[in-house]
Design a protein around this motif. Structure first.
Motif, PDB file in Angstrom:
ATOM      1  N   GLU A 124       0.809  -1.214   0.000  1.00 43.39           N
ATOM      2  CA  GLU A 124       0.000   0.000   0.000  1.00 43.39           C
ATOM      3  C   GLU A 124       0.846   1.270   0.000  1.00 43.39           C
TER       4      GLU A 124
ATOM      5  N   GLY B 138      -9.874   7.411  -6.009  1.00 42.46           N
ATOM      6  CA  GLY B 138      -9.889   6.103  -5.350  1.00 42.46           C
ATOM      7  C   GLY B 138      -9.578   5.048  -6.393  1.00 42.46           C
ATOM      8  N   LEU B 139      -8.542   4.248  -6.108  1.00 40.24           N
ATOM      9  CA  LEU B 139      -8.013   3.358  -7.140  1.00 40.24           C
ATOM     10  C   LEU B 139      -8.039   1.920  -6.626  1.00 40.24           C
ATOM     11  N   GLY B 140      -8.767   1.055  -7.317  1.00 38.36           N
ATOM     12  CA  GLY B 140      -8.728  -0.373  -7.031  1.00 38.36           C
ATOM     13  C   GLY B 140      -7.826  -1.049  -8.052  1.00 38.36           C
ATOM     14  N   LEU B 141      -6.815  -1.784  -7.566  1.00 35.70           N
ATOM     15  CA  LEU B 141      -5.798  -2.346  -8.465  1.00 35.70           C
ATOM     16  C   LEU B 141      -5.621  -3.846  -8.240  1.00 35.70           C
TER      17      LEU B 141
ATOM     18  N   ASP C 107      -6.940   7.189  -2.542  1.00 35.49           N
ATOM     19  CA  ASP C 107      -6.991   5.980  -1.721  1.00 35.49           C
ATOM     20  C   ASP C 107      -6.732   4.807  -2.658  1.00 35.49           C
ATOM     21  N   ILE C 108      -6.027   3.792  -2.174  1.00 33.87           N
ATOM     22  CA  ILE C 108      -5.875   2.607  -3.009  1.00 33.87           C
ATOM     23  C   ILE C 108      -6.391   1.378  -2.284  1.00 33.87           C
ATOM     24  N   ALA C 109      -6.857   0.423  -3.078  1.00 33.70           N
ATOM     25  CA  ALA C 109      -7.381  -0.820  -2.530  1.00 33.70           C
ATOM     26  C   ALA C 109      -7.061  -1.929  -3.517  1.00 33.70           C
ATOM     27  N   ARG C 110      -7.022  -3.146  -3.016  1.00 35.41           N
ATOM     28  CA  ARG C 110      -6.844  -4.303  -3.868  1.00 35.41           C
ATOM     29  C   ARG C 110      -8.174  -4.648  -4.515  1.00 35.41           C
ATOM     30  N   SER C 111      -8.158  -4.996  -5.800  1.00 33.76           N
ATOM     31  CA  SER C 111      -9.397  -5.289  -6.514  1.00 33.76           C
ATOM     32  C   SER C 111      -9.111  -6.292  -7.618  1.00 33.76           C
TER      33      SER C 111
ATOM     34  N   VAL D 228     -10.521  -0.456 -10.793  1.00 27.77           N
ATOM     35  CA  VAL D 228     -11.651   0.412 -10.463  1.00 27.77           C
ATOM     36  C   VAL D 228     -11.097   1.812 -10.230  1.00 27.77           C
TER      37      VAL D 228
END
Lengths: 329, 329
Positions: free
Chosen positions: B14, B97-100, B131-135, B139
């Motif tokens: 992260e 906001g980024l889902g990667l 913000d980053i998140a696993r996806s 997204v």
């Protein structure tokens, strides 16, 4: 329309979904133009605007079988509103980008919407706009805005040697509830025993100490953040940003008796939940040592000169500034 | 680290991803506090803030095999910045906001970041936070903010009988490019023929007429929006919000010769692309009839009293206010 008269969001179409959501949402006094145009317009009387965004993805940040739509809405809003108060600002509105599977029921969407609405109402904010898209899993992007009301923002970088470290709100409750749900999936489906209920509720729906953010700013807090990565890691963020060392006193960290008992049942260390759990959205702040703190704030540590690496640690424990990496599998 | 020295975002974690993104982004003069704290703080000199959010999901709004990371970043930013100028405001910043997926390469992430940065630079805005998140799929949730600079916002509801309807920017280009890519996947993979290149580029990267939004507000536009659902449907949104009838003149709608030739190749109706294509982010506005419009605006229709249902139609064509439903499969 499907059999059994369950309305799916896929049946409603984009504008049907938007109408359904908008119809459940009151407009706030600070909203000059609400949903329905290219953009919303909000009052920003301070001449500055505070903004924070978070992305929540089903299966990673929440599960529809563990939390209701209402609780997911409350939690998604809470997570962002908490970031705004952690700057010392008052939230004014949120906007929501929503990815929905076509099979989600309209009833579930209504509950989610009501969750956003009711959490925002706690701080006098409203949902000012949004966007919807089709998605295989539920995706919730919340952006919250806030107004500083003339106050100086409280960042992470102002902690000074000699300051005290204090927290407001609950620590480790959500982590305890999640540990219970993870360990006892079948038991959870059959009903939650009394011992765990408070903690499972805390996992499903945090209760951030919203009023304590602007309160801390008014009291002269030198640094503040929303505990979202775990207390120890977040204290480490303050230490790194401020170039100081933070030492937390384990004796001062609240481990309620019920939490200790649940930890015993699960063979877990409750202090670990308190130090690394991140979903309660407590506030951690540093204050000059001469500030008289109200009962909502509990002193849990001290700020000193960084001897070498700026970091946070706990007296008598080996780990330093560890915690949750939102990006790991 | 994987073989071949390709760094995956899953390897960075992260904070590694956040550092990598932040390191590529300049901070704008209107940004009081940028990424790295609980929230960003932006100047809002007007005392009002304009805010719009959009959620883009891989496979529905973009494909990584059809568009580069850079183009996806440009497009995601453009889509939101365009909503801000469509109110007559000047964009100040975006938060993302980024889902990667963990397998996405760091190089792809760099390109995406540069795309956000460069599109924002066109309007003097910057990326103020995220913000980053696993996806499982990419997204992208973009929220754009803007300042009205003392101007009255131009909503959808102010069109009056007697007004003219005008557009700025391109219409149908992105739809033509998408039609080509959909019809000729194999040909696209082998290289795009000259005929289609301009349109494929337009699909990959829109060029919204940013300056025309505040310009229209200054000229006294009575209603305005960003064409994102297709001209006819969006004109219908103005008609419905304003309680008027809008009639578009097909002779006044620009169908470039190259577009007509590509439509011939694909057996398509180019006017259909112009009327229903939504990804060029043209601006459509209504103006009092006595306003002298600069060359950036082209008059394409008239506003009259709503006789019965408030809607938009095209002279000589049967369809009314039809267009894209973002929520359909």
């Amino acid at each position: 329309m499907h059999k059994g008269c369950v309305i799916r969001v896929g049946d409603l179409g984009e504008f049907g979904v938007i109408r359904r959501i908008s119809g459940r949402l009151p407009q706030g006094s600070g909203v000059i133009l609400g949903p329905g145009d290219d953009a919303a317009i909000l009052e920003a009387p301070d001449g500055r605007v505070v903004v924070s965004t978070d992305l929540l993805i089903e299966g990673r940040h929440f599960r529809r079988d563990w939390s209701s739509g209402y609780d997911i809405g409350r939690k998604a809003a809470a997570q962002n509103l908490s970031d705004i108060v952690a700057m010392g600002a008052a939230p004014t509105a949120i906007v929501v980008g929503l990815g929905l599977p076509g099979e989600a029921s309209a009833e579930w969407l209504d509950a989610l919407t009501d969750g956003f609405r009711d959490e925002c109402a706690l701080v006098g904010a409203t949902v000012a706009g949004g966007d919807i898209a089709r998605s295989d899993v539920v995706v919730i992007g919340v952006t919250a805005l806030g107004d500083l009301g003339g106050r100086r923002p409280v960042t992470r970088s102002g902690a000074r040697p000699g300051d005290v470290v204090a927290v407001a709100g609950r620590l480790g409750y959500a982590a305890a509830g999640l540990a219970f749900l993870s360990a006892r999936r079948e038991a959870a489906e059959a009903g939650t025993p009394d011992l765990a209920e408070e903690f499972v509720d805390a996992h499903r729906r945090p209760e951030p100490p919203y009023a304590c953010g602007p309160e801390a700013a008014g009291l002269g807090a030198t640094a503040m953040l929303d505990v979202s990565d775990g207390l120890l890691q977040d204290a480490g963020h303050i230490a790194a940003a401020s170039g100081v060392r933070i030492v937390l006193d384990p004796e001062a960290l609240p481990v309620p008796e019920a939490m200790a008992r649940l930890a015993g049942e699960l063979g877990a260390d409750p202090l670990n939940w308190v130090l690394t759990g991140g979903e309660d959205h407590a506030l951690a702040a540093t204050f000059p040592p001469d500030v008289s703190l109200p009962p909502s704030w509990r002193v849990i540590g001290q700020v000193s000169e960084a001897a070498g690496e700026a970091k946070a640690e706990v007296t008598g424990r080996a780990e330093t500034s560890g915690g949750w990496d939102h990006f790991r599998e």
